[in-house]
Write a protein that holds these residues in place. Structure first.
Motif, PDB file in Angstrom:
ATOM      1  N   ARG A 277       0.828  -1.214   0.000  1.00 16.81           N
ATOM      2  CA  ARG A 277       0.000   0.000   0.000  1.00 16.81           C
ATOM      3  C   ARG A 277       0.854   1.253   0.000  1.00 16.81           C
ATOM      4  O   ARG A 277       0.537   2.255  -0.637  1.00 16.81           O
ATOM      5  CB  ARG A 277      -0.929  -0.018   1.212  1.00 16.81           C
ATOM      6  CG  ARG A 277      -2.103  -0.951   0.981  1.00 16.81           C
ATOM      7  CD  ARG A 277      -3.091  -0.837   2.105  1.00 16.81           C
ATOM      8  NE  ARG A 277      -2.728  -1.693   3.223  1.00 16.81           N
ATOM      9  CZ  ARG A 277      -3.117  -1.504   4.471  1.00 16.81           C
ATOM     10  NH1 ARG A 277      -3.850  -0.451   4.765  1.00 16.81           N
ATOM     11  NH2 ARG A 277      -2.778  -2.347   5.427  1.00 16.81           N
TER      12      ARG A 277
ATOM     13  N   GLU B 216       1.986   1.865  -3.520  1.00 14.62           N
ATOM     14  CA  GLU B 216       0.917   2.431  -4.349  1.00 14.62           C
ATOM     15  C   GLU B 216       0.767   3.919  -4.075  1.00 14.62           C
ATOM     16  O   GLU B 216       0.710   4.740  -4.989  1.00 14.62           O
ATOM     17  CB  GLU B 216      -0.423   1.762  -4.019  1.00 14.62           C
ATOM     18  CG  GLU B 216      -0.560   0.320  -4.457  1.00 14.62           C
ATOM     19  CD  GLU B 216      -1.772  -0.345  -3.823  1.00 14.62           C
ATOM     20  OE1 GLU B 216      -2.642   0.371  -3.266  1.00 14.62           O
ATOM     21  OE2 GLU B 216      -1.833  -1.584  -3.868  1.00 14.62           O
ATOM     22  N   MET B 217       0.692   4.248  -2.798  1.00 15.05           N
ATOM     23  CA  MET B 217       0.440   5.633  -2.449  1.00 15.05           C
ATOM     24  C   MET B 217       1.639   6.505  -2.798  1.00 15.05           C
ATOM     25  O   MET B 217       1.485   7.662  -3.185  1.00 15.05           O
ATOM     26  CB  MET B 217       0.096   5.726  -0.970  1.00 15.05           C
ATOM     27  CG  MET B 217      -1.233   5.046  -0.692  1.00 15.05           C
ATOM     28  SD  MET B 217      -1.666   5.010   1.046  1.00 15.05           S
ATOM     29  CE  MET B 217      -1.474   6.709   1.436  1.00 15.05           C
TER      30      MET B 217
ATOM     31  N   MET C   6       1.389   7.333  -6.399  1.00 11.19           N
ATOM     32  CA  MET C   6       0.399   8.377  -6.633  1.00 11.19           C
ATOM     33  C   MET C   6       0.950   9.729  -6.222  1.00 11.19           C
ATOM     34  O   MET C   6       0.830  10.732  -6.959  1.00 11.19           O
ATOM     35  CB  MET C   6      -0.869   8.082  -5.834  1.00 11.19           C
ATOM     36  CG  MET C   6      -1.544   6.787  -6.223  1.00 11.19           C
ATOM     37  SD  MET C   6      -3.139   6.546  -5.403  1.00 11.19           S
ATOM     38  CE  MET C   6      -2.660   6.519  -3.724  1.00 11.19           C
TER      39      MET C   6
ATOM     40  N   LEU D  82      -3.144   2.241 -10.298  1.00 12.28           N
ATOM     41  CA  LEU D  82      -2.872   2.259  -8.870  1.00 12.28           C
ATOM     42  C   LEU D  82      -3.931   3.045  -8.148  1.00 12.28           C
ATOM     43  O   LEU D  82      -4.351   4.103  -8.595  1.00 12.28           O
ATOM     44  CB  LEU D  82      -1.505   2.897  -8.614  1.00 12.28           C
ATOM     45  CG  LEU D  82      -0.316   2.042  -9.047  1.00 12.28           C
ATOM     46  CD1 LEU D  82       0.954   2.837  -8.930  1.00 12.28           C
ATOM     47  CD2 LEU D  82      -0.269   0.806  -8.183  1.00 12.28           C
ATOM     48  N   ARG D  83      -4.320   2.515  -7.080  1.00 14.14           N
ATOM     49  CA  ARG D  83      -5.226   3.241  -6.198  1.00 14.14           C
ATOM     50  C   ARG D  83      -4.949   2.813  -4.787  1.00 14.14           C
ATOM     51  O   ARG D  83      -4.603   1.663  -4.552  1.00 14.14           O
ATOM     52  CB  ARG D  83      -6.691   2.890  -6.492  1.00 14.14           C
ATOM     53  CG  ARG D  83      -7.210   3.744  -7.604  1.00 14.14           C
ATOM     54  CD  ARG D  83      -8.698   3.781  -7.548  1.00 14.14           C
ATOM     55  NE  ARG D  83      -9.238   3.433  -8.819  1.00 14.14           N
ATOM     56  CZ  ARG D  83     -10.333   2.720  -8.965  1.00 14.14           C
ATOM     57  NH1 ARG D  83     -10.971   2.274  -7.899  1.00 14.14           N
ATOM     58  NH2 ARG D  83     -10.775   2.447 -10.142  1.00 14.14           N
ATOM     59  N   PRO D  84      -5.198   3.680  -3.839  1.00 10.53           N
ATOM     60  CA  PRO D  84      -4.985   3.247  -2.458  1.00 10.53           C
ATOM     61  C   PRO D  84      -6.013   2.190  -2.100  1.00 10.53           C
ATOM     62  O   PRO D  84      -6.936   1.910  -2.848  1.00 10.53           O
ATOM     63  CB  PRO D  84      -5.146   4.515  -1.630  1.00 10.53           C
ATOM     64  CG  PRO D  84      -5.814   5.493  -2.502  1.00 10.53           C
ATOM     65  CD  PRO D  84      -5.602   5.080  -3.912  1.00 10.53           C
ATOM     66  N   ARG D  85      -5.858   1.641  -0.962  1.00  9.38           N
ATOM     67  CA  ARG D  85      -6.616   0.466  -0.599  1.00  9.38           C
ATOM     68  C   ARG D  85      -7.220   0.721   0.769  1.00  9.38           C
ATOM     69  O   ARG D  85      -6.693   1.480   1.547  1.00  9.38           O
ATOM     70  CB  ARG D  85      -5.611  -0.677  -0.525  1.00  9.38           C
ATOM     71  CG  ARG D  85      -6.160  -2.006  -0.254  1.00  9.38           C
ATOM     72  CD  ARG D  85      -4.996  -2.909  -0.018  1.00  9.38           C
ATOM     73  NE  ARG D  85      -4.429  -3.492  -1.224  1.00  9.38           N
ATOM     74  CZ  ARG D  85      -5.014  -4.446  -1.921  1.00  9.38           C
ATOM     75  NH1 ARG D  85      -6.202  -4.892  -1.572  1.00  9.38           N
ATOM     76  NH2 ARG D  85      -4.449  -4.942  -2.983  1.00  9.38           N
ATOM     77  N   THR D  86      -8.326   0.125   1.029  1.00 10.18           N
ATOM     78  CA  THR D  86      -8.989   0.362   2.293  1.00 10.18           C
ATOM     79  C   THR D  86      -8.134  -0.105   3.462  1.00 10.18           C
ATOM     80  O   THR D  86      -7.635  -1.201   3.470  1.00 10.18           O
ATOM     81  CB  THR D  86     -10.324  -0.380   2.333  1.00 10.18           C
ATOM     82  OG1 THR D  86     -11.112   0.074   1.273  1.00 10.18           O
ATOM     83  CG2 THR D  86     -11.018  -0.143   3.640  1.00 10.18           C
TER      84      THR D  86
END
Lengths: 151, 151
Positions: A94, A97-98, A101, A141-145
């Motif tokens: 995570r 990913e962040m 971004m 890519l996207r953040p994740r819960t």
DNA sequence: CCTTGACCTTCCCATGATTGGAACCTTCAT
DNA sequence: ATGAAGGTTCCAATCATGGGAAGGTCAAGG
């Protein structure tokens, strides 16, 4: 110890103590004659354990595993380590990913004049019209819960 | 273009297209006689914009702001940049939190034998009985809710 | 003894983004 | 005409957390 005292002693909100009980993370607390929950030292220890594990970003499910291992005096540390390492890997993924971004966006913002003029590479990128040689926002890519922060 | 075609053209699921419409992120699509949604080029562009913004981790609320700025041909790039920089700051804060958690846990896991023996510094730390000079899990850091990853 | 305020109880609701499914209607190709 | 594929709406669940209502309990003080 009633639930308010337990909350103050552990830093876990009364709401969350009831929730952890409802999902079976902790066993149902004893009750007084008036139906108040009554927590003993052992419960307090478990709640503190839970709070610390949450502070390390473990999910409730993972904390369930960790608590089970903690209660099992004969567990192999191998199993604990496996849970921890898997979580570290999750966190690292995570973070990556962040970071990707943030870096993309930092670059775009850096290229943006940020003045009164309407030209904006950030919007150009988002609309797909921007300098196509760039890294762009078109990665998947996207953040994740994850969880929430302490108050 | 019906919703399925729009979805394939933009990489946004039909579910999410309907959701974005319901929350007012995009304006209600035209309808055919049979009540099917009918998307034009402009809608497609907006959906692609949204997907790219999501890929950069912007929330639906922030995307609303960005879309409004995008539609406003006279916007000052300053405003766009402000939204972007705030989001970068958010990302960086969350990255720092998660990095702190991962580092702590990495250290604990590194100190854990990970074999058949039950002694485990990870559990010791979580239970509060572990080597108190250490950084420990007693910080008030926790990850924060964000979004999910592309399928 | 009775009131007051602080606490407890349960139950329901909301968050954010997303997915899943049911029930039903439309379109298109065989 | 029939069935598959895809559209429509509505409802529910996820995860961890907080907010609030309605009502019971307790301790201190008048």
């Amino acid at each position: 110890m009633n639930i308010g005292q337990a909350s103050r002693a552990t830093g876990v909100s009364t709401k969350m103590i009831r929730y952890y009980e409802s999902v079976g993370l902790i066993r149902p607390a004893d009750r007084t004659d008036s139906n108040y929950r009554d927590f003993g030292d052992r419960d307090i220890n478990e709640l503190q354990f839970i709070r610390r594990a949450r502070n390390l970003g473990f999910s409730v499910g993972e904390i369930g595993q960790l608590l089970a291992l903690w209660r099992d005096r004969g567990r192999p540390s191998r199993e604990v380590k496996a849970v921890a390492e898997k979580h570290v890997a999750d966190l690292d993924a995570r973070i990556a990913e962040m970071k990707s971004m943030a870096d993309t966006l930092r670059h775009l913002a850096h290229c943006c004049a940020g003045d009164e003029r309407p030209d904006c590479p950030i919007l150009s990128d988002l609309s797909g019209t921007g300098t196509p040689g760039r890294q762009g926002a078109d990665t998947n890519l996207r953040p994740r819960t994850t969880a929430a922060i302490d108050r």
